[in-house]
Design a protein around this motif. Structure first.
Motif, mmCIF file in Angstrom:
data_model
loop_
_atom_site.group_PDB
_atom_site.id
_atom_site.type_symbol
_atom_site.label_atom_id
_atom_site.label_comp_id
_atom_site.label_asym_id
_atom_site.label_seq_id
_atom_site.Cartn_x
_atom_site.Cartn_y
_atom_site.Cartn_z
ATOM 1 N N SER A 93 0.827 -1.206 0.000
ATOM 2 C CA SER A 93 0.000 0.000 0.000
ATOM 3 C C SER A 93 0.859 1.254 0.000
ATOM 4 O O SER A 93 0.595 2.209 -0.736
ATOM 5 N N LEU A 94 1.898 1.261 0.828
ATOM 6 C CA LEU A 94 2.766 2.436 0.910
ATOM 7 C C LEU A 94 3.498 2.667 -0.412
ATOM 8 O O LEU A 94 3.627 3.814 -0.857
ATOM 9 N N ARG A 95 3.934 1.577 -1.064
ATOM 10 C CA ARG A 95 4.588 1.736 -2.373
ATOM 11 C C ARG A 95 3.613 2.311 -3.394
ATOM 12 O O ARG A 95 3.957 3.208 -4.163
ATOM 13 N N ALA A 96 2.393 1.792 -3.408
ATOM 14 C CA ALA A 96 1.389 2.275 -4.363
ATOM 15 C C ALA A 96 1.061 3.739 -4.105
ATOM 16 O O ALA A 96 0.931 4.543 -5.043
ATOM 17 N N LEU A 97 0.907 4.104 -2.834
ATOM 18 C CA LEU A 97 0.567 5.479 -2.465
ATOM 19 C C LEU A 97 1.757 6.423 -2.625
ATOM 20 O O LEU A 97 1.576 7.646 -2.702
ATOM 21 N N GLY A 98 2.977 5.869 -2.620
ATOM 22 C CA GLY A 98 4.176 6.704 -2.667
ATOM 23 C C GLY A 98 4.424 7.416 -1.357
ATOM 24 O O GLY A 98 4.952 8.529 -1.327
ATOM 25 N N LEU A 99 4.078 6.745 -0.244
ATOM 26 C CA LEU A 99 4.208 7.345 1.088
ATOM 27 C C LEU A 99 5.098 6.492 1.973
ATOM 28 O O LEU A 99 5.207 5.280 1.784
ATOM 29 N N ASP A 100 5.702 7.135 2.977
ATOM 30 C CA ASP A 100 6.489 6.411 3.970
ATOM 31 C C ASP A 100 5.607 5.815 5.056
ATOM 32 O O ASP A 100 5.963 4.824 5.688
ATOM 33 N N GLN A 101 4.459 6.462 5.306
ATOM 34 C CA GLN A 101 3.502 5.940 6.279
ATOM 35 C C GLN A 101 2.124 6.486 5.957
ATOM 36 O O GLN A 101 1.994 7.527 5.313
ATOM 37 N N VAL A 102 1.090 5.756 6.374
ATOM 38 C CA VAL A 102 -0.267 6.289 6.308
ATOM 39 C C VAL A 102 -0.632 6.804 7.696
ATOM 40 O O VAL A 102 0.064 6.549 8.680
ATOM 41 N N ASP A 103 -1.720 7.551 7.756
ATOM 42 C CA ASP A 103 -2.157 8.087 9.041
ATOM 43 C C ASP A 103 -3.034 7.095 9.792
ATOM 44 O O ASP A 103 -3.049 7.082 11.018
ATOM 45 N N LEU A 104 -3.768 6.266 9.043
ATOM 46 C CA LEU A 104 -4.671 5.295 9.662
ATOM 47 C C LEU A 104 -4.754 4.064 8.781
ATOM 48 O O LEU A 104 -4.963 4.173 7.568
ATOM 49 N N TRP A 105 -4.596 2.895 9.395
ATOM 50 C CA TRP A 105 -4.735 1.618 8.690
ATOM 51 C C TRP A 105 -5.811 0.818 9.394
ATOM 52 O O TRP A 105 -5.769 0.647 10.624
ATOM 53 N N LEU A 106 -6.793 0.361 8.637
ATOM 54 C CA LEU A 106 -7.944 -0.344 9.192
ATOM 55 C C LEU A 106 -7.999 -1.781 8.689
ATOM 56 O O LEU A 106 -7.645 -2.057 7.547
ATOM 57 N N VAL A 107 -8.483 -2.689 9.536
ATOM 58 C CA VAL A 107 -8.907 -4.018 9.065
ATOM 59 C C VAL A 107 -10.252 -3.800 8.382
ATOM 60 O O VAL A 107 -11.201 -3.314 9.005
ATOM 61 N N HIS A 108 -10.366 -4.133 7.092
ATOM 62 C CA HIS A 108 -11.523 -3.710 6.301
ATOM 63 C C HIS A 108 -12.839 -4.307 6.794
ATOM 64 O O HIS A 108 -13.884 -3.668 6.753
#
Length: 261
Positions: A94-109
């Motif tokens: 997900s981080l590679r796809a978003l181009g980010l080092d971290q997200v702010d919130l990660w949820l179990v869908h």
């Protein structure tokens, strides 16, 4: 408009989550990229995506090309529960796809199909947070007993539970259960289950010179419930963001709450 100009709610670890977010389900490809760019231009500072939406690359590109600073955009993505045992690999993808080092919130869908997997998945979510891959972790589509199972097993509350929510689904008890546990309630599909022609909503909208849809969104915000409307229409995206010039009275809030069956 920066994140600080909008109402936010506190998550653990000093994280502030904007109460208004932009939902991106079904917003894929170039139209998805353009919708996120339009949302950021309209003032949204919170974007909600998920691995299963297949649009993380477009979301990330829109954030980069918006001209906004990374710290001014709150980004949520989600783990599909069939990725049990591959949680770390999934957030790294997900981080590679978003181009980010971290997200702010990660949820179990949504809860894993095998209840025995629920706590192990939650432990992996916490490990990803502790490794700095996400600032906060939570869940989506969990019932209160499922939340309690995670809390009892780990002494760690999900920061957020994202569930379907609207005035017609208003459940005072469920709202209280989240507050009592220190879990932020985040509502999705605010319009899908709303009757925007309901006389209560049209009356309150007329009183404020706004649309019933704007009243529904403001109702969430005034309850301190995060809301993530989605649209790919620029005019509607802008209208959905324009909810900070009015607020609802206590009586209007009670009238809307009463729409819950």
């Amino acid at each position: 408009m920066t994140t600080l100009d909008q109402p936010t709610v506190a998550l653990p670890g000093g994280v502030r989550m904007p109460l208004l977010g932009f939902g991106t389900w079904q917003a894929t490809g170039e139209p998805g990229y353009e919708a996120v760019l339009a949302a950021l231009d309209a003032g949204y500072r919170h974007v909600d995506t998920a691995t299963m939406y297949g649009n993380e690359a477009e979301v990330g590109r829109a954030i980069r090309e918006s001209g906004l600073r990374r710290e001014d955009v709150f980004v949520t993505t989600k783990l599909p529960p069939e990725r049990v045992g591959r949680e770390r690999e999934t957030i790294e993808e997900s981080l590679r796809a978003l181009g980010l080092d971290q997200v702010d919130l990660w949820l179990v869908h949504w809860p894993p199909s095998d209840p025995a997997d629920s706590v192990p998945v939650w432990r992996e979510m916490l490990a990803a947070r502790d490794a700095g891959l996400t600032r906060a972790v939570g869940v989506s589509n969990y019932a209160t007993p499922q939340l309690d199972e995670l809390i009892e097993a780990t002494d760690e509350n999900p920061a957020v539970n994202q569930i379907r929510w609207s005035p017609s689904l208003y459940d005072r008890q469920r709202h209280r259960e989240h507050r009592d546990r220190g879990i932020v309630l985040e509502g999705y599909s605010p319009f899908k289950t709303s009757d925007l022609a309901d006389p209560v909503l049209t009356r309150i909208a007329a009183a404020h010179g706004v649309s019933p849809a704007q009243v529904v969104l403001r109702w969430h915000v005034d309850h301190e419930i995060v809301v993530i409307p989605k649209s790919v229409t620029p005019e509607r995206i802008r209208a959905n963001a324009d909810i900070f010039s009015f607020s609802l009275t206590a009586e209007e809030m009670r009238d809307i709450d009463a729409l819950g069956r």
